[in-house]
Design an enzyme around this catalytic site. Structure first.
Site, PDB file in Angstrom:
ATOM      1  N   ASN A 160     -49.098  79.439   9.198  1.00  0.00           N
ATOM      2  CA  ASN A 160     -49.295  78.433   8.158  1.00  0.00           C
ATOM      3  C   ASN A 160     -48.064  77.559   7.980  1.00  0.00           C
ATOM      4  OD1 ASN A 160     -51.678  79.728   7.871  1.00  0.00           O
ATOM      5  ND2 ASN A 160     -51.133  80.816   5.991  1.00  0.00           N
ATOM      6  N   VAL A 161     -48.289  76.355   7.502  1.00  0.00           N
ATOM      7  CA  VAL A 161     -47.198  75.404   7.305  1.00  0.00           C
ATOM      8  C   VAL A 161     -46.985  75.152   5.809  1.00  0.00           C
ATOM      9  CG1 VAL A 161     -47.638  74.265   9.521  1.00  0.00           C
ATOM     10  CG2 VAL A 161     -48.788  73.404   7.475  1.00  0.00           C
ATOM     11  N   HIS A 193     -45.696  77.525  13.302  1.00  0.00           N
ATOM     12  CA  HIS A 193     -46.255  76.175  13.427  1.00  0.00           C
ATOM     13  C   HIS A 193     -45.534  75.138  12.568  1.00  0.00           C
ATOM     14  CE1 HIS A 193     -50.275  78.042  15.025  1.00  0.00           C
ATOM     15  NE2 HIS A 193     -49.312  78.035  15.925  1.00  0.00           N
ATOM     16  N   THR A 249     -56.622  85.208   9.820  1.00  0.00           N
ATOM     17  CA  THR A 249     -56.514  84.341  11.002  1.00  0.00           C
ATOM     18  C   THR A 249     -57.717  84.550  11.909  1.00  0.00           C
ATOM     19  OG1 THR A 249     -55.204  83.707  12.939  1.00  0.00           O
ATOM     20  CG2 THR A 249     -54.981  85.987  12.206  1.00  0.00           C
TER      21      THR A 249
HETATM   22  N1  APR Z   1     -59.098  85.770   2.932  1.00  0.00           N
HETATM   23  C1  APR Z   1     -58.810  86.132   4.206  1.00  0.00           C
HETATM   24  N2  APR Z   1     -59.251  85.468   5.274  1.00  0.00           N
HETATM   25  C2  APR Z   1     -60.027  84.394   5.050  1.00  0.00           C
HETATM   26  C3  APR Z   1     -60.377  83.958   3.758  1.00  0.00           C
HETATM   27  C4  APR Z   1     -59.871  84.704   2.648  1.00  0.00           C
HETATM   28  N3  APR Z   1     -60.146  84.381   1.400  1.00  0.00           N
HETATM   29  N4  APR Z   1     -61.149  82.849   3.878  1.00  0.00           N
HETATM   30  C5  APR Z   1     -61.273  82.612   5.192  1.00  0.00           C
HETATM   31  N5  APR Z   1     -60.615  83.537   5.918  1.00  0.00           N
HETATM   32  C6  APR Z   1     -60.458  83.672   7.361  1.00  0.00           C
HETATM   33  C7  APR Z   1     -61.618  83.146   8.176  1.00  0.00           C
HETATM   34  O1  APR Z   1     -62.636  84.139   8.294  1.00  0.00           O
HETATM   35  C8  APR Z   1     -60.937  82.849   9.508  1.00  0.00           C
HETATM   36  O2  APR Z   1     -60.908  83.995  10.336  1.00  0.00           O
HETATM   37  O3  APR Z   1     -59.361  82.904   7.746  1.00  0.00           O
HETATM   38  C9  APR Z   1     -59.492  82.515   9.111  1.00  0.00           C
HETATM   39  C10 APR Z   1     -59.122  81.048   9.205  1.00  0.00           C
HETATM   40  O4  APR Z   1     -59.146  80.668  10.534  1.00  0.00           O
HETATM   41  P1  APR Z   1     -58.509  79.305  11.062  1.00  0.00           P
HETATM   42  O5  APR Z   1     -58.933  78.195  10.184  1.00  0.00           O
HETATM   43  O6  APR Z   1     -58.799  79.255  12.500  1.00  0.00           O
HETATM   44  O7  APR Z   1     -56.958  79.498  10.790  1.00  0.00           O
HETATM   45  P2  APR Z   1     -55.822  80.123  11.706  1.00  0.00           P
HETATM   46  O8  APR Z   1     -56.278  81.367  12.362  1.00  0.00           O
HETATM   47  O9  APR Z   1     -54.629  80.174  10.844  1.00  0.00           O
HETATM   48  O10 APR Z   1     -55.637  79.002  12.800  1.00  0.00           O
HETATM   49  C11 APR Z   1     -54.531  79.073  13.646  1.00  0.00           C
HETATM   50  O11 APR Z   1     -54.835  76.854  14.465  1.00  0.00           O
HETATM   51  O12 APR Z   1     -55.780  75.253  13.161  1.00  0.00           O
HETATM   52  C12 APR Z   1     -54.667  75.561  13.929  1.00  0.00           C
HETATM   53  O13 APR Z   1     -52.344  75.237  13.821  1.00  0.00           O
HETATM   54  C13 APR Z   1     -53.476  75.582  13.055  1.00  0.00           C
HETATM   55  O14 APR Z   1     -52.101  77.391  12.342  1.00  0.00           O
HETATM   56  C14 APR Z   1     -53.410  77.028  12.647  1.00  0.00           C
HETATM   57  C15 APR Z   1     -53.917  77.746  13.878  1.00  0.00           C
END
Ligand code: APR
Ligand code: ZN
Length: 254
Positions: free
Chosen positions: A100-101, A117, A193
């Site tokens: 996260n940023v 990131h 994630t």
């Molecule tokens: N608590 C926990 N997890 C949650 C919640 C919650 N309240 N709400 C959603 N999620 C989960 C979703 O089920 C999903 O698995 O958070 C995750 C979000 O996924 P992404 O949007 O893909 O985020 P992330 O994994 O951080 O993405 C990685 O990709 O978008 C780019 O650079 C950006 O840092 C980011 C990277």
């Protein structure tokens, strides 16, 4: 039951780390990148957060980032961020590695934080080595209230957000540090994630590979779930709140 198991594992851990993504900040009101709510003006974030997009249309990209900065500057850490800071204070958690940023881990009090990131409150020059952290400076207000393209105070070139865009390399030092921590860790807490963006998503695999355990908190299954020893299908705040209670109970006999 699952939170008790996770709490027991963490309490016994010698070197626990956490690996977090957008989901940990969802309850703070920061939309996840792949969330429908995260959509902005019918653009896919993947089309706004790339070096090509910035070259093509820096105004559009800056408009998107100003919108994210405004939203994020109103967000506060939630129970999950606070629980991680508390676990570090207790000596159980050695580091938080985040994709996260949004700066919410730092705001919650996490000290050993690896930002893979970048950070949305930092800007850097596209031409020289100038970098600046705008958080809590009047320059943030200035940037957010103007619709001019922000310029480098040192050389006058275009500034850009100091975040990692799709297709860009991760900051080398941060990635090396993260892999080193993962190779030492006997437990990794994976929170919020989707586990599909590499190389960050290797982290839980590195821990698993040398016999460490993987605890995951996510309301939905992710790319990491198949290797999770304990999968807690709950939102981050609730899951981490419960896990912290269990750990405090075991440590302080509450
Ligand atoms: N608590 C926990 N997890 C949650 C919640 C919650 N309240 N709400 C959603 N999620 C989960 C979703 O089920 C999903 O698995 O958070 C995750 C979000 O996924 P992404 O949007 O893909 O985020 P992330 O994994 O951080 O993405 C990685 O990709 O978008 C780019 O650079 C950006 O840092 C980011 C990277
Ligand atoms: Zn410059």
């Amino acid at each position: 039951m699952l939170c008790e198991e996770a709490g027991r594992i963490l309490t016994k851990a010698k070197f626990a780390i956490a690996f977090t993504g957008a989901g940990i900040s969802a309850e703070s009101g920061v939309p996840t990148f792949r969330d429908a709510n995260g959509l902005w003006k019918n653009y896919r974030p993947e089309d706004l957060a790339t070096p090509e997009a910035f070259r093509r249309n820096p105004r559009l990209v800056w408009e998107f980032y100003r919108w994210r900065m405004k939203l994020i500057s109103k967000a506060r850490p939630n129970r999950a961020h606070l629980a991680l800071a508390r676990l570090e204070e207790m000596g159980i958690l050695k580091a938080v590695i985040t994709q996260n940023v949004d700066d919410l881990h730092r705001e919650a009090g996490t000290k050993n934080l690896i930002e893979l990131h970048g950070n949305i409150f930092r800007v850097r020059c596209t031409a020289c080595s100038y970098r600046e952290n705008l958080k809590e400076s009047e320059r943030l207000e200035e940037l957010l209230s103007s619709d001019e393209l922000p310029k480098c105070p040192r050389c006058g070139s275009l500034l850009r957000p100091d975040v990692v865009w799709f297709g860009e390399a991760l900051p080398k030092g941060a990635l090396e540090k993260a892999f080193e921590l993962a190779s030492k860790a006997d437990v990794v807490l994976v929170i919020g994630t989707s586990g599909v963006v590499y190389p960050a998503a290797y982290i839980p695999y590195i821990v698993k590979e040398h016999g460490g355990r993987v605890i995951e908190v996510n309301p939905r299954r992710s790319g990491i779930t198949p290797i999770a020893d304990v999968f807690i299908p709950k939102p981050a705040g609730e899951g981490m709140g419960k896990i912290l209670e269990v750990v405090e109970g075991l440590v302080y006999g509450k």
